[in-house]
Design a protein around this motif. Sequence first.
Motif, short mmCIF file in Angstrom:
data_model
loop_
_atom_site.label_atom_id
_atom_site.label_comp_id
_atom_site.label_asym_id
_atom_site.label_seq_id
_atom_site.Cartn_x
_atom_site.Cartn_y
_atom_site.Cartn_z
N ASP A 62 52.45 44.60 44.23
CA ASP A 62 52.40 44.36 42.79
C ASP A 62 51.00 43.86 42.45
N VAL A 63 50.13 44.78 42.05
CA VAL A 63 48.71 44.47 41.85
C VAL A 63 48.54 43.40 40.76
N ARG A 64 49.21 43.56 39.66
CA ARG A 64 49.05 42.60 38.56
C ARG A 64 49.54 41.22 38.97
N ARG A 65 50.62 41.16 39.73
CA ARG A 65 51.12 39.85 40.17
C ARG A 65 50.10 39.18 41.10
N ARG A 66 49.54 39.93 42.03
CA ARG A 66 48.56 39.36 42.94
C ARG A 66 47.31 38.89 42.17
N ARG A 67 46.92 39.63 41.18
CA ARG A 67 45.77 39.20 40.38
C ARG A 67 46.10 37.96 39.56
N ARG A 68 47.30 37.90 39.03
CA ARG A 68 47.71 36.69 38.31
C ARG A 68 47.72 35.49 39.24
N GLN A 69 48.24 35.68 40.43
CA GLN A 69 48.30 34.58 41.40
C GLN A 69 46.90 34.12 41.79
N SER A 70 45.97 35.05 41.91
CA SER A 70 44.60 34.67 42.27
C SER A 70 43.96 33.83 41.17
N VAL A 71 44.25 34.17 39.91
CA VAL A 71 43.70 33.40 38.80
C VAL A 71 44.34 32.01 38.75
N LEU A 72 45.63 31.92 39.06
CA LEU A 72 46.30 30.62 39.10
C LEU A 72 45.69 29.73 40.19
N LEU A 73 45.44 30.29 41.36
CA LEU A 73 44.79 29.52 42.43
C LEU A 73 43.40 29.08 42.00
N CYS A 74 42.69 29.98 41.33
CA CYS A 74 41.36 29.62 40.83
C CYS A 74 41.47 28.48 39.83
N GLY A 75 42.49 28.51 38.98
CA GLY A 75 42.66 27.45 38.00
C GLY A 75 42.87 26.10 38.65
N VAL A 76 43.71 26.05 39.68
CA VAL A 76 43.97 24.79 40.37
C VAL A 76 42.70 24.24 41.00
N LEU A 77 41.95 25.10 41.69
CA LEU A 77 40.76 24.63 42.41
C LEU A 77 39.61 24.32 41.45
N ALA A 78 39.46 25.13 40.40
CA ALA A 78 38.42 24.83 39.41
C ALA A 78 38.76 23.55 38.65
N GLY A 79 40.05 23.35 38.35
CA GLY A 79 40.46 22.09 37.72
C GLY A 79 40.15 20.91 38.61
N LEU A 80 40.35 21.07 39.92
CA LEU A 80 40.01 20.00 40.87
C LEU A 80 38.51 19.75 40.88
N GLY A 81 37.72 20.83 40.79
CA GLY A 81 36.27 20.66 40.74
C GLY A 81 35.83 19.88 39.52
N GLY A 82 36.38 20.22 38.35
CA GLY A 82 36.05 19.48 37.14
C GLY A 82 36.54 18.06 37.20
N ALA A 83 37.75 17.86 37.76
CA ALA A 83 38.29 16.51 37.89
C ALA A 83 37.43 15.66 38.80
N TYR A 84 36.95 16.24 39.89
CA TYR A 84 36.08 15.48 40.80
C TYR A 84 34.78 15.08 40.11
N LEU A 85 34.25 15.99 39.32
CA LEU A 85 33.03 15.66 38.58
C LEU A 85 33.26 14.47 37.67
N ALA A 86 34.43 14.41 37.03
CA ALA A 86 34.70 13.37 36.05
C ALA A 86 35.09 12.04 36.68
N VAL A 87 36.09 12.06 37.57
CA VAL A 87 36.59 10.79 38.13
C VAL A 87 36.04 10.53 39.53
N GLY A 88 35.28 11.48 40.06
CA GLY A 88 34.65 11.27 41.35
C GLY A 88 33.22 10.80 41.23
N GLU A 89 32.42 11.56 40.52
CA GLU A 89 31.00 11.25 40.44
C GLU A 89 30.62 10.43 39.20
N VAL A 90 31.15 10.80 38.05
CA VAL A 90 30.71 10.17 36.80
C VAL A 90 31.58 8.96 36.45
N GLY A 91 32.88 9.09 36.59
CA GLY A 91 33.79 8.01 36.22
C GLY A 91 34.11 7.96 34.74
#
Length: 302
Positions: free
Chosen positions: A182-211
């Motif tokens: 299911d190509v569309r499902r796999r692509r949706r899942q890849s974007v969801l994984l990207c969202g989790v990890l990118a959200g973690l990256g932004g969160a680290y910038l805010a509460v990790g480095e800057v505060g």
Amino acid sequence: MIDDLAMVLGSSVRLTVPLAFAACGEYIAERAGTINISVEAMMLGGAFNAVWGASMTGSASFGLLFGMLAGLVIGFVHAEFSHRLSVNTYVVGLALNALVLGLTSFLLDSIDLTGHQVDALNIPVLSDLPLLGPVLFAHRWPAYLLVALIPLVWWLVQRSRFGLELRAAGENPQSADVTGIDVRRRRRQSVLLCGVLAGLGGAYLAVGEVGAFNQNMTAGRGFVVIAAVIFGGWTLRGTMAGCLVFGAADAMRLALPALGVHLNSQLLIAAPYLLALLAMMFLAKTHRQPAALGAPFVRGIV
């Protein structure tokens, strides 16, 4: 001289960490065939939600989870519009970037946020090593998650059945569809994984480095992440090397004035993004991208 070098190297690593989290996600998305323009929105939303969550709970660690949740929600919206409703993925990404920028700016003026920061973790003995100790072994604790995350992402994409299907969706979606993927499902899942990890990256910038959260605090880092994936030739090790290069460029922008080197301030601010553009210009054609990268999938149409 040694102290100055340690300062620059330490800043380079610290500024690389949020890029690396998001780049792991963008790497997954692009190997599945999606250029996820909304990674900037995911990082910015993750940064705001992390500070808001930390303010609500009193815990910066819970703030990281709130940031990942924000990235997941943005990823869900992007995935549904792009890979279920077949809306142009670039338009969706740009719209989400503008929406999240405006929404976080509005909420920043409407909500009182209390700054929180995750704890630092110095690795015993190793953090005392000359030069490399403070650079590699004295960071906020979420930074060390990359030690496990990078091999895990590599295994997921390169060695698991799920990763094989992701790569098939990015290389030849029509053939993948014929085999029952299911190509569309796999692509949706890849974007969801990207969202989790990118959200973690932004969160680290805010509460990790800057505060704290500042208006538009990601400042285009999401686009730098996309450039890092291209810089790395759509390989994970190359992507991480690209993040380190761009992180070092950002660190030099901050360090040069402190070291007494006075250059045009606007040029210094633009330097990391100029480097990203140059990397995309010269490297995008020298590396082989996934064959169906950016191409919408329509069943039965080659």
